[in-house]
Enzyme design. Structure first.
Site, PDB file in Angstrom:
ATOM      1  N   CYS A 109       0.837  -1.201   0.000  1.00 57.51           N
ATOM      2  CA  CYS A 109       0.000   0.000   0.000  1.00 57.51           C
ATOM      3  C   CYS A 109       0.873   1.254   0.000  1.00 57.51           C
ATOM      4  O   CYS A 109       0.671   2.169  -0.798  1.00 57.51           O
ATOM      5  CB  CYS A 109      -0.936  -0.033   1.214  1.00 57.51           C
ATOM      6  SG  CYS A 109      -2.148   1.294   1.221  1.00 57.51           S
ATOM      7  N   CYS A 110       1.880   1.304   0.902  1.00 63.37           N
ATOM      8  CA  CYS A 110       2.791   2.452   0.910  1.00 63.37           C
ATOM      9  C   CYS A 110       3.559   2.532  -0.405  1.00 63.37           C
ATOM     10  O   CYS A 110       3.863   3.628  -0.882  1.00 63.37           O
ATOM     11  CB  CYS A 110       3.789   2.333   2.065  1.00 63.37           C
ATOM     12  SG  CYS A 110       3.150   2.837   3.671  1.00 63.37           S
ATOM     13  N   CYS A 164      -1.276   8.313   7.332  1.00 67.54           N
ATOM     14  CA  CYS A 164      -2.656   8.043   6.904  1.00 67.54           C
ATOM     15  C   CYS A 164      -3.487   7.601   8.111  1.00 67.54           C
ATOM     16  O   CYS A 164      -2.965   6.985   9.044  1.00 67.54           O
ATOM     17  CB  CYS A 164      -2.653   6.936   5.869  1.00 67.54           C
ATOM     18  SG  CYS A 164      -1.664   7.295   4.408  1.00 67.54           S
ATOM     19  N   CYS A 169      -3.358   3.992   9.584  1.00 67.19           N
ATOM     20  CA  CYS A 169      -2.063   3.501  10.077  1.00 67.19           C
ATOM     21  C   CYS A 169      -1.427   4.429  11.105  1.00 67.19           C
ATOM     22  O   CYS A 169      -0.227   4.320  11.369  1.00 67.19           O
ATOM     23  CB  CYS A 169      -1.104   3.319   8.906  1.00 67.19           C
ATOM     24  SG  CYS A 169      -1.725   2.228   7.622  1.00 67.19           S
ATOM     25  N   CYS A 220       7.604   4.390   5.765  1.00 69.22           N
ATOM     26  CA  CYS A 220       6.790   4.093   4.583  1.00 69.22           C
ATOM     27  C   CYS A 220       7.645   3.727   3.399  1.00 69.22           C
ATOM     28  O   CYS A 220       7.176   3.071   2.464  1.00 69.22           O
ATOM     29  CB  CYS A 220       5.895   5.288   4.240  1.00 69.22           C
ATOM     30  SG  CYS A 220       6.781   6.734   3.623  1.00 69.22           S
TER      31      CYS A 220
HETATM   32  S1  SF4 Z   1       0.384   4.658   5.644  1.00 73.95           S
HETATM   33 FE1  SF4 Z   1      -1.169   3.000   5.541  1.00 73.95          FE
HETATM   34  S2  SF4 Z   1      -2.869   3.757   4.255  1.00 73.95           S
HETATM   35 FE2  SF4 Z   1      -1.085   5.128   3.971  1.00 73.95          FE
HETATM   36  S3  SF4 Z   1      -0.089   4.376   2.164  1.00 73.95           S
HETATM   37 FE3  SF4 Z   1       0.941   3.369   3.905  1.00 73.95          FE
HETATM   38  S4  SF4 Z   1      -0.199   1.426   4.290  1.00 73.95           S
HETATM   39 FE4  SF4 Z   1      -1.434   2.719   2.898  1.00 73.95          FE
END
Ligand code: SF4
Length: 234
Positions: free
Chosen positions: A122-123, A204, A207, A230
């Site tokens: 996701c990151c 985010c 998280c 991240c």
């Molecule tokens: S902090 Fe969480 S929601 Fe944001 S990009 Fe990374 S995994 Fe995805």
């Protein structure tokens, strides 16, 4: 002014010449006691429009310093689509106050729940890939990373070469929390309201949790996981 994400691509980047280890060591020695504004001034004079600033919108300290040196410095905001509403309001306020040369990067994927199962992926798609795209054609970038934010950042250099071969500049690397709060008070800097609500490091919403007294500022990021970064600063 029309406010839309800019997802244009620039020509391929090349590693800036002359930034070998000896040069980096000399620069880091020189800047260890320097004011952030001096470091930004060097960066602007050295890289010109091939320089940008990546901002998280936790506060506008580095933006305040950088825009005094170069009001047109390009500011990058990675809109992961999972930011807290407070962060997006802070973005608007900072954008307005400084009339920023702002470039918002957004992922080319729809909203999903990948953060529930694979935070690295996701990151990767929502942060790292977007920064890679933003840095196309650049030679150098700045961030507000500080050594005091986490043990994993304690050795952060002021000037380094990142994994892309670009020069990475951390003008606030040596600043303590007190330095930051003092600058905010002295210069009436905009701060994300979440900071006052226990979020010294803001990512985010899925998280990030508030931290308790005595915890590291970044302890609330991916708090139940091994993940510490991240990936954009690696
Ligand atoms: S902090 Fe969480 S929601 Fe944001 S990009 Fe990374 S995994 Fe995805």
């Amino acid at each position: 002014m029309e406010r839309t994400a800019q997802l244009t691509f620039s020509p391929p980047r090349r590693r800036p010449a002359g930034f070998d280890e000896a040069t980096l060591a000399e620069l880091n020695d020189r800047f260890e006691m320097a004011a952030p504004s001096q470091i930004v001034k060097w960066a602007v004079e050295t890289f010109g429009q091939s320089l940008c600033l990546s901002a998280s919108m936790a506060d506008a300290v580095l933006i305040d310093i950088a825009t005094q040196v170069d009001p047109h410095v390009e500011v990058i905001f990675l809109d992961t689509q999972y930011h807290f509403p407070e962060t997006l309001v802070t973005l608007e306020r900072i954008w307005d106050r400084y009339d920023l040369n702002l470039r918002i990067m957004r992922p080319e994927v729809p909203l999903d729940d990948r953060w529930r199962t694979d935070v690295d992926a996701c990151c990767g798609v929502r942060r790292v890939d977007q920064l890679d795209r933003a840095l196309e054609g650049k030679q150098a970038w700045m961030s507000g990373l500080r050594r005091s934010e986490a043990a994993t950042r304690a050795d952060a250099r002021i000037v380094a070469v990142d994994r892309r071969g670009l020069v990475k500049i951390n003008p606030l690397a040596t600043w303590s929390d007190l330095d930051v709060s003092g600058y905010i008070d002295d210069h009436d800097v905009i701060v994300n309201p979440l900071v006052e609500q226990g979020y010294p490091s803001i990512g985010c919403w899925p998280c990030t949790r508030p931290v308790a007294d005595g915890e590291e500022p970044r302890a609330g990021r991916w708090a139940d996981l091994e993940k510490l970064e991240c990936g954009i600063h690696l």
